[in-house]
Motif scaffolding. Structure first.
Motif, PDB file in Angstrom:
ATOM      1  N   THR A 148       0.899  -7.852  -9.394  1.00 15.24           N
ATOM      2  CA  THR A 148       0.035  -6.696  -9.188  1.00 15.24           C
ATOM      3  C   THR A 148       0.137  -5.706 -10.338  1.00 15.24           C
ATOM      4  O   THR A 148       1.234  -5.413 -10.811  1.00 15.24           O
ATOM      5  CB  THR A 148       0.419  -5.970  -7.880  1.00 15.24           C
ATOM      6  OG1 THR A 148       0.436  -6.913  -6.804  1.00 15.24           O
ATOM      7  CG2 THR A 148      -0.572  -4.860  -7.563  1.00 15.24           C
TER       8      THR A 148
ATOM      9  N   ASP B 287       0.856  -1.189   0.000  1.00 12.05           N
ATOM     10  CA  ASP B 287       0.000   0.000   0.000  1.00 12.05           C
ATOM     11  C   ASP B 287       0.890   1.237   0.000  1.00 12.05           C
ATOM     12  O   ASP B 287       1.591   1.522   0.975  1.00 12.05           O
ATOM     13  CB  ASP B 287      -0.909   0.004   1.234  1.00 12.05           C
ATOM     14  CG  ASP B 287      -1.933  -1.123   1.198  1.00 12.05           C
ATOM     15  OD1 ASP B 287      -2.366  -1.465   0.086  1.00 12.05           O
ATOM     16  OD2 ASP B 287      -2.286  -1.650   2.271  1.00 12.05           O
TER      17      ASP B 287
ATOM     18  N   GLY C 110      -2.452   3.213  -7.022  1.00 14.95           N
ATOM     19  CA  GLY C 110      -3.522   2.233  -7.014  1.00 14.95           C
ATOM     20  C   GLY C 110      -2.979   0.882  -7.440  1.00 14.95           C
ATOM     21  O   GLY C 110      -1.974   0.801  -8.144  1.00 14.95           O
ATOM     22  N   SER C 111      -3.609  -0.182  -6.999  1.00 15.72           N
ATOM     23  CA  SER C 111      -3.122  -1.509  -7.353  1.00 15.72           C
ATOM     24  C   SER C 111      -4.271  -2.494  -7.486  1.00 15.72           C
ATOM     25  O   SER C 111      -5.312  -2.352  -6.832  1.00 15.72           O
ATOM     26  CB  SER C 111      -2.113  -2.019  -6.315  1.00 15.72           C
ATOM     27  OG  SER C 111      -2.734  -2.205  -5.061  1.00 15.72           O
ATOM     28  N   ILE C 112      -4.048  -3.480  -8.361  1.00 17.36           N
ATOM     29  CA  ILE C 112      -5.013  -4.560  -8.552  1.00 17.36           C
ATOM     30  C   ILE C 112      -4.221  -5.867  -8.555  1.00 17.36           C
ATOM     31  O   ILE C 112      -3.347  -6.053  -9.404  1.00 17.36           O
ATOM     32  CB  ILE C 112      -5.769  -4.434  -9.888  1.00 17.36           C
ATOM     33  CG1 ILE C 112      -6.464  -3.084 -10.003  1.00 17.36           C
ATOM     34  CG2 ILE C 112      -6.772  -5.566 -10.053  1.00 17.36           C
ATOM     35  CD1 ILE C 112      -7.033  -2.805 -11.395  1.00 17.36           C
TER      36      ILE C 112
ATOM     37  N   VAL D  50      -0.150  -1.899 -11.163  1.00 18.16           N
ATOM     38  CA  VAL D  50      -0.062  -0.661 -10.393  1.00 18.16           C
ATOM     39  C   VAL D  50      -0.210   0.535 -11.326  1.00 18.16           C
ATOM     40  O   VAL D  50       0.155   0.485 -12.499  1.00 18.16           O
ATOM     41  CB  VAL D  50       1.287  -0.572  -9.630  1.00 18.16           C
ATOM     42  CG1 VAL D  50       1.327  -1.580  -8.502  1.00 18.16           C
ATOM     43  CG2 VAL D  50       2.474  -0.795 -10.564  1.00 18.16           C
TER      44      VAL D  50
ATOM     45  N   ASN E  86      -7.008   8.115 -14.606  1.00 21.39           N
ATOM     46  CA  ASN E  86      -8.162   7.245 -14.718  1.00 21.39           C
ATOM     47  C   ASN E  86      -7.806   6.063 -15.611  1.00 21.39           C
ATOM     48  O   ASN E  86      -7.210   6.229 -16.671  1.00 21.39           O
ATOM     49  CB  ASN E  86      -9.353   7.992 -15.329  1.00 21.39           C
ATOM     50  CG  ASN E  86      -9.880   9.069 -14.406  1.00 21.39           C
ATOM     51  OD1 ASN E  86      -9.918   8.879 -13.188  1.00 21.39           O
ATOM     52  ND2 ASN E  86     -10.281  10.196 -14.960  1.00 21.39           N
TER      53      ASN E  86
ATOM     54  N   SER F  49      -0.970   5.193 -11.198  1.00 17.02           N
ATOM     55  CA  SER F  49      -1.159   6.407 -10.412  1.00 17.02           C
ATOM     56  C   SER F  49      -2.644   6.624 -10.164  1.00 17.02           C
ATOM     57  O   SER F  49      -3.469   6.499 -11.076  1.00 17.02           O
ATOM     58  CB  SER F  49      -0.582   7.617 -11.158  1.00 17.02           C
ATOM     59  OG  SER F  49      -0.968   8.825 -10.509  1.00 17.02           O
ATOM     60  N   GLN F  50      -2.990   6.977  -8.932  1.00 26.88           N
ATOM     61  CA  GLN F  50      -4.388   7.265  -8.615  1.00 26.88           C
ATOM     62  C   GLN F  50      -4.858   8.564  -9.258  1.00 26.88           C
ATOM     63  O   GLN F  50      -6.059   8.847  -9.294  1.00 26.88           O
ATOM     64  CB  GLN F  50      -4.581   7.322  -7.101  1.00 26.88           C
ATOM     65  CG  GLN F  50      -4.422   5.967  -6.441  1.00 26.88           C
ATOM     66  CD  GLN F  50      -4.601   6.009  -4.938  1.00 26.88           C
ATOM     67  OE1 GLN F  50      -4.440   7.058  -4.312  1.00 26.88           O
ATOM     68  NE2 GLN F  50      -4.921   4.868  -4.340  1.00 26.88           N
TER      69      GLN F  50
END
Length: 309
Positions: free
Chosen positions: A281, A155, A160-162, A283, A289, A285-286
């Protein structure tokens, strides 16, 4: 003063070709046009770009420093021009992706092939980097990565990560070592790391998620391995096992990469207690979009991992 695209283009052409004649030919313009552009650029920026002696142009020290940035800008502007052309012809886009070497070698080629069957007009910039470099270049800057694919799942602020996969982790050792072990391990049964206590080990750096996972497994087994080589690259670690340098804790993808690249990989792999895994993962940038095409590309990477791991 800001150099205009045409000035960047002419300066870049002269620097890379070495002469006004060759620059004019590459730009398909006259030599006087190139000379005039260079002179105008020098007047506007306020310092000379070339020393003119004997009819030859020799770049000044300032020109060489400037060229480092101009070269990057030129590549970006050319990419923009090409993208504009594709957009004029129809829907198109460009995705900048970075992935760890183990993922980029086998997974991304399969994912891109699958992606372009649906989005033929998209183009890619692909970089093979280690996780810290990827994570430090995920932001809204023009040339930063749109997305990265790494191991582990941390984290981090602004990232952001999925989680897209869990790769099984194995112990890999040279086949020839099996006869030297105090007890021959059973095929497809968890390997007792205690059997390898006195054997050399290929270690992943602790700032790599697989290196951290391996260290945890050794601590749980009460084993302090005899490390002879430390590496960042999972595939390099697998190759060193193949060369009988040492054993290693490896993920399924690195092992698959080796077996695909070597006719006789010469390694034996064994599962470990509690079936440990290594997360993969996506990854980003938040502040960016995730567009539909980028989300679809993630799906393609997921499918590719299932195919090759």
């Amino acid at each position: 003063m800001t150099m205009r695209f045409r000035q960047i283009e002419v300066f870049h052409a002269v620097m890379t070709s070495g002469t006004v004649t060759k620059a004019a030919k590459s730009l398909r313009v006259s030599q006087p046009s190139v000379t005039s552009s260079i002179q105008q650029t020098e007047q506007e920026i306020g310092f000379p770009l070339f020393d003119r002696t004997g009819g030859r142009l020799t770049p000044t020290a300032e020109a060489r420093i400037l060229f480092e940035e101009v070269n990057r800008a030129h590549d970006s502007l050319v990419a923009i021009e090409r993208l504009c052309g594709r957009l004029k012809e129809g829907a198109a886009g460009h995705i900048r992706v970075a992935a760890t070497p183990a993922i980029s070698q086998r997974v991304l080629p399969v994912a891109i092939t699958r992606f372009q069957k649906q989005h033929k007009r998209f183009t890619f910039d692909i970089s093979s980097e280690h996780s810290p470099v990827i994570l430090s270049n995920l932001d809204e800057r023009p040339m930063s990565y749109h997305m990265g694919f790494t191991f582990g799942q941390d984290d981090l602020d602004g990232i952001g990560s999925i989680k897209i996969a869990d790769l099984p982790i194995y112990c890999a050792l040279p086949v020839k070592w099996l006869e030297r072990l105090p007890v021959k391990p059973k095929e497809n049964k968890p390997l007792d790391l205690e059997l390898l206590r006195d054997f050399p080990c290929v270690e992943l750096y602790e700032n790599e998620p697989l290196g951290q996972r391996a260290r945890s497994l050794f601590l749980s087994a009460g084993v302090s391995p005899h490390n002879v080589v430390r590496v960042h690259d999972h595939h390099m670690a697998a190759s060193l096992v193949h060369n009988e340098i040492g054993f290693a804790i490896l993920d399924a993808l690195a092992i698959h990469n080796l077996t695909r690249s070597e006719q006789n990989p010469g390694i034996a792999t064994f599962p470990l207690e509690n079936k440990p895994t290594l997360p993969v993962t996506a990854v980003f940038s938040q502040k960016r979009n995730l567009s539909y095409p980028m989300r679809y590309f993630v799906d393609c990477v997921v499918s590719a991992i299932k195919e090759v791991a």
